[in-house]
Design an enzyme around this catalytic site. Sequence first.
Site, PDB file in Angstrom:
ATOM      1  N   GLY A   3       8.318   6.161  -8.421  1.00 26.15           N
ATOM      2  CA  GLY A   3       9.280   5.391  -7.642  1.00 26.15           C
ATOM      3  C   GLY A   3       9.893   5.984  -6.052  1.00 26.15           C
ATOM      4  O   GLY A   3      10.759   5.575  -5.679  1.00 26.15           O
ATOM      5  N   ASN A  49       8.490   5.444  -3.317  1.00 23.42           N
ATOM      6  CA  ASN A  49       8.465   4.090  -2.484  1.00 23.42           C
ATOM      7  C   ASN A  49       9.783   3.381  -2.533  1.00 23.42           C
ATOM      8  O   ASN A  49      10.127   2.663  -1.449  1.00 23.42           O
ATOM      9  CB  ASN A  49       7.245   3.425  -2.229  1.00 23.42           C
ATOM     10  CG  ASN A  49       6.298   3.837  -1.440  1.00 23.42           C
ATOM     11  OD1 ASN A  49       6.408   4.069  -0.285  1.00 23.42           O
ATOM     12  ND2 ASN A  49       5.150   4.780  -2.280  1.00 23.42           N
ATOM     13  N   ARG A  78      -1.576 -11.474 -20.156  1.00 26.10           N
ATOM     14  CA  ARG A  78      -0.962 -11.264 -19.025  1.00 26.10           C
ATOM     15  C   ARG A  78      -0.295 -12.381 -18.397  1.00 26.10           C
ATOM     16  O   ARG A  78       0.653 -12.040 -17.594  1.00 26.10           O
ATOM     17  CB  ARG A  78      -2.414 -11.168 -17.771  1.00 26.10           C
ATOM     18  CG  ARG A  78      -2.972  -9.752 -18.359  1.00 26.10           C
ATOM     19  CD  ARG A  78      -4.099  -9.732 -17.223  1.00 26.10           C
ATOM     20  NE  ARG A  78      -4.713  -8.578 -17.306  1.00 26.10           N
ATOM     21  CZ  ARG A  78      -4.416  -7.101 -17.049  1.00 26.10           C
ATOM     22  NH1 ARG A  78      -3.464  -7.037 -16.044  1.00 26.10           N
ATOM     23  NH2 ARG A  78      -5.170  -6.039 -17.275  1.00 26.10           N
ATOM     24  N   HIS A 128      -0.328   0.874  -0.059  1.00 26.95           N
ATOM     25  CA  HIS A 128      -1.589   1.428  -0.664  1.00 26.95           C
ATOM     26  C   HIS A 128      -2.021   2.714   0.205  1.00 26.95           C
ATOM     27  O   HIS A 128      -1.879   2.531   1.269  1.00 26.95           O
ATOM     28  CB  HIS A 128      -2.602   0.457  -0.517  1.00 26.95           C
ATOM     29  CG  HIS A 128      -3.790   0.923  -1.066  1.00 26.95           C
ATOM     30  ND1 HIS A 128      -4.292   0.962  -2.560  1.00 26.95           N
ATOM     31  CD2 HIS A 128      -4.994   1.542  -0.596  1.00 26.95           C
ATOM     32  CE1 HIS A 128      -5.436   1.540  -2.725  1.00 26.95           C
ATOM     33  NE2 HIS A 128      -6.157   1.868  -1.665  1.00 26.95           N
ATOM     34  N   GLU A 159       4.395  10.534   2.904  1.00 29.46           N
ATOM     35  CA  GLU A 159       5.465  10.581   3.927  1.00 29.46           C
ATOM     36  C   GLU A 159       5.422   9.434   4.711  1.00 29.46           C
ATOM     37  O   GLU A 159       6.398   8.806   5.132  1.00 29.46           O
ATOM     38  CB  GLU A 159       5.576  11.798   4.559  1.00 29.46           C
ATOM     39  CG  GLU A 159       6.102  12.976   4.198  1.00 29.46           C
ATOM     40  CD  GLU A 159       6.047  14.297   5.276  1.00 29.46           C
ATOM     41  OE1 GLU A 159       6.313  14.109   6.509  1.00 29.46           O
ATOM     42  OE2 GLU A 159       5.896  15.427   4.361  1.00 29.46           O
TER      43      GLU A 159
END
Length: 216
Positions: A14, A16, A67, A111, A174
């Site tokens: 986590g 981000n 799903r 991504h 980063e």
Amino acid sequence: MGRLRLGVLISGRGSNLQALIDAARSPTYPAEVALVISNREGVFGLERARAAGTPTQVIPHRAFASREAFDAALDQALKGAGVDLVCLAGFMRLLTPGFVAGWRDRMINIHPSLLPAFPGLDTHARALAAGVRFSGCTAHFVRSEMDTGPILVQAVVAVRPDDTAETLAARVLEAEHRIYPFAVRLIAEGRVQVIGERACIAGASTETTVLLNPPA
Ligand code: GRF
């Protein structure tokens, strides 16, 4: 006008998510994290959310027969929290076409490569094996096919001759933490318009600098 309400989907550490939480601490940031959903119990991202006082839900995918049923539970939780924009942040489940269609242009992903290069996993090892001189990260709207969709923001990170997958990953991470809150800001400020399959950004740079690596 109120702040854009984010629903952040995680499966792990986590970092981000943390970048979004930190950005939203500023009263001038135009979005807030309304709900964090994890498909796994006990992950560090949940602790980060709780520490920030953000509502969390664990929706374990294994508890669902299909799903579609799992995605329906996600959808219900997000709508129940009044979420405007879904942010995938290290969420390790493929989403069904129906769910993706329902959140079209209201769901983004981060991504760790310069898409469309290196979709999928192990991006940094694959970038090094390919000998690319630049890698980076991409924030993009989500489409059904994994790691595709209109690109919002990219950051370029120069590859060093001595890089390992770990050192490159750290520098790219980063950059992820800078561009993900920025991509959310662009959307929240109403500066993004999807035309065809391109995200057009009002006031985007007309910079023409060319970067060389190695430098000439
Ligand atoms: C990041 O590298 C992100 O680009 C990828 O998964 C990783 C998640 O890291 N989709 P974190 O959980 O945000 O720290």
